[in-house]
Write a protein that holds these residues in place. Structure first.
Motif, PDB file in Angstrom:
ATOM      1  N   VAL A 275      30.602  16.528  -6.610  1.00  0.00           N
ATOM      2  CA  VAL A 275      29.433  15.935  -5.970  1.00  0.00           C
ATOM      3  C   VAL A 275      28.179  16.239  -6.784  1.00  0.00           C
ATOM      4  CG1 VAL A 275      27.955  15.991  -3.923  1.00  0.00           C
ATOM      5  CG2 VAL A 275      30.446  15.959  -3.681  1.00  0.00           C
ATOM      6  N   GLY A 276      28.104  17.457  -7.278  1.00  0.00           N
ATOM      7  CA  GLY A 276      26.949  17.836  -8.091  1.00  0.00           C
ATOM      8  C   GLY A 276      26.857  17.015  -9.369  1.00  0.00           C
ATOM      9  N   ASP A 277      28.000  16.770  -9.989  1.00  0.00           N
ATOM     10  CA  ASP A 277      28.014  15.961 -11.212  1.00  0.00           C
ATOM     11  C   ASP A 277      27.542  14.537 -10.929  1.00  0.00           C
ATOM     12  OD1 ASP A 277      28.903  18.079 -12.659  1.00  0.00           O
ATOM     13  OD2 ASP A 277      31.010  17.456 -12.678  1.00  0.00           O
ATOM     14  N   ILE A 278      28.005  13.970  -9.819  1.00  0.00           N
ATOM     15  CA  ILE A 278      27.603  12.606  -9.463  1.00  0.00           C
ATOM     16  C   ILE A 278      26.109  12.554  -9.146  1.00  0.00           C
ATOM     17  CG2 ILE A 278      27.912  10.734  -7.809  1.00  0.00           C
ATOM     18  CD1 ILE A 278      30.177  11.023  -9.825  1.00  0.00           C
ATOM     19  N   ALA A 279      25.596  13.580  -8.475  1.00  0.00           N
ATOM     20  CA  ALA A 279      24.167  13.626  -8.161  1.00  0.00           C
ATOM     21  C   ALA A 279      23.334  13.690  -9.436  1.00  0.00           C
ATOM     22  CB  ALA A 279      23.869  14.830  -7.265  1.00  0.00           C
ATOM     23  N   GLU A 280      23.781  14.498 -10.408  1.00  0.00           N
ATOM     24  CA  GLU A 280      23.063  14.595 -11.681  1.00  0.00           C
ATOM     25  C   GLU A 280      23.108  13.261 -12.419  1.00  0.00           C
ATOM     26  OE1 GLU A 280      20.863  15.755 -14.799  1.00  0.00           O
ATOM     27  OE2 GLU A 280      21.130  16.808 -12.900  1.00  0.00           O
ATOM     28  N   CYS A 281      24.254  12.601 -12.385  1.00  0.00           N
ATOM     29  CA  CYS A 281      24.384  11.275 -12.993  1.00  0.00           C
ATOM     30  C   CYS A 281      23.402  10.297 -12.347  1.00  0.00           C
ATOM     31  CB  CYS A 281      25.815  10.778 -12.836  1.00  0.00           C
ATOM     32  SG  CYS A 281      26.119   9.174 -13.584  1.00  0.00           S
ATOM     33  N   GLY A 282      23.292  10.345 -11.041  1.00  0.00           N
ATOM     34  CA  GLY A 282      22.356   9.469 -10.339  1.00  0.00           C
ATOM     35  C   GLY A 282      20.918   9.722 -10.736  1.00  0.00           C
ATOM     36  N   ARG A 283      20.541  11.007 -10.875  1.00  0.00           N
ATOM     37  CA  ARG A 283      19.171  11.337 -11.282  1.00  0.00           C
ATOM     38  C   ARG A 283      18.881  10.801 -12.682  1.00  0.00           C
ATOM     39  NH1 ARG A 283      20.302  16.048  -8.206  1.00  0.00           N
ATOM     40  NH2 ARG A 283      21.255  17.094  -9.999  1.00  0.00           N
ATOM     41  N   GLU A 284      19.858  10.934 -13.574  1.00  0.00           N
ATOM     42  CA  GLU A 284      19.649  10.453 -14.943  1.00  0.00           C
ATOM     43  C   GLU A 284      19.553   8.935 -14.985  1.00  0.00           C
ATOM     44  OE1 GLU A 284      21.926  10.666 -19.211  1.00  0.00           O
ATOM     45  OE2 GLU A 284      21.604  12.510 -18.075  1.00  0.00           O
ATOM     46  N   LEU A 285      20.408   8.251 -14.228  1.00  0.00           N
ATOM     47  CA  LEU A 285      20.352   6.785 -14.200  1.00  0.00           C
ATOM     48  C   LEU A 285      19.028   6.308 -13.608  1.00  0.00           C
ATOM     49  CD1 LEU A 285      23.995   5.941 -13.109  1.00  0.00           C
ATOM     50  CD2 LEU A 285      22.948   5.464 -15.324  1.00  0.00           C
ATOM     51  N   LYS A 286      18.524   6.997 -12.610  1.00  0.00           N
ATOM     52  CA  LYS A 286      17.238   6.631 -12.028  1.00  0.00           C
ATOM     53  C   LYS A 286      16.121   6.798 -13.049  1.00  0.00           C
ATOM     54  CE  LYS A 286      14.276   7.432  -8.006  1.00  0.00           C
ATOM     55  NZ  LYS A 286      14.087   8.218  -6.756  1.00  0.00           N
TER      56      LYS A 286
END
Length: 288
Positions: free
Chosen positions: A1-12
């Motif tokens: 979940v943490g990895d996906i959240a970090e991915c989301g922040r970077e994509l944003k």
């Protein structure tokens, strides 16, 4: 979940374009580009030259179709970026020209690398009337050392780095060089290719763009692999003068030392390379 959240922040973060204040490089017409190439190359070399940014009528039509209805260069550039950034890459990558990438674009089995995206983007942007150039990147937005390429477009007196491979319109890369078309042709010939001798291709490139340390190191690497060690030594000295202390220069020095059975010298140079760029797998392989 943490990895996906970090991915989301970077994509944003990649939704935000970053403008840069930068003068565009020299622009060439078809006639002035031909004259510049003929002035630097022999007749045989000139006949081998391929312009990786060259377009075709079909490419021009696509670039114009993609930007129809856009009211300014920023909107046009973004529409072309959106069209290229949708592609999904899953397989082998290459060093194709803009025309070769365009010919393979609608094949879902084809994958493209950063320089292939950049070449196609420049060709399409120019077809839409936008000032666009090829960009060689050595440190990306995060400060990581890379061999990477993207495009640059000018909107008024500001430029944006357009990077379909990173899916970022206006990427804030930290170290890069915007190339004119002669230099972009040289960049294409410095790349590995099944077409022609690597040494001959790099020597041709060095005639067009001799003042790039990255290119001189590419030439030195080709010379080492061809066992032309004295010429490789001279070329590495040129690279060192152009840009002292490059990590890939140390890697090349290490490879040259291995060829000469100077294993102690190889270890010293490879440790220097890895101290600067610890993620470079080939340097670690040579050291091992």
């Amino acid at each position: 979940v943490g990895d996906i959240a970090e991915c989301g922040r970077e994509l944003k973060a990649r939704l935000t374009p970053h403008e840069i204040s930068l003068a565009p490089p020299k622009s060439y017409t078809a006639q002035t580009l031909e004259a510049a190439l003929r002035a630097r190359l022999t007749r045989d070399e000139y006949q081998q030259v391929i312009n990786p940014l060259a377009s075709t009528p079909a490419m021009d039509r696509w670039g114009q179709e993609l930007t129809r209805g856009a009211t300014n260069d920023l909107g046009k550039g973004k529409r072309i970026f959106d069209a290229l950034a949708r592609h999904l890459d899953t397989g082998d990558l290459g060093t194709r020209t803009a025309q070769e990438v365009f010919a393979a674009w609608n094949d879902p089995a084809q994958s493209f690398c950063c320089q292939e995206y950049a070449k196609l983007y420049v060709a399409l942007a120019r077809a839409a009337g936008i000032r666009a150039f090829f960009v060689h990147v050595e440190k990306d937005y995060s400060g990581e050392i890379v061999y990477h390429d993207c495009a640059a477009v000018w909107v008024g007196d500001k430029a944006l780095l357009v990077d379909p491979a990173y899916q970022w319109f206006g990427a804030p890369h930290t170290e890069y060089v915007v190339l004119d078309d002669v230099q972009a042709i040289a960049h294409h010939f410095y790349q590995p290719s099944p077409k022609g001798s690597p040494v001959a291709r790099c020597r041709l490139a060095a005639k067009l763009h001799p003042e790039t340390a990255w290119g001189q190191i590419r030439l030195a690497s080709a010379l080492i692999k061809a066992n032309e060690l004295p010429q490789a030594t001279e070329t590495l000295q040129i690279a060192q003068q152009l840009e002292p202390g490059r990590w890939d220069g140390y890697t090349c020095q290490g490879l040259l030392a291995i060829k000469r059975n100077d294993l102690d010298g190889a270890v010293v140079n490879l440790h220097k390379a890895l101290a600067i760029n610890p993620k470079h797998g080939p340097s670690r392989f040579l050291l091992g």
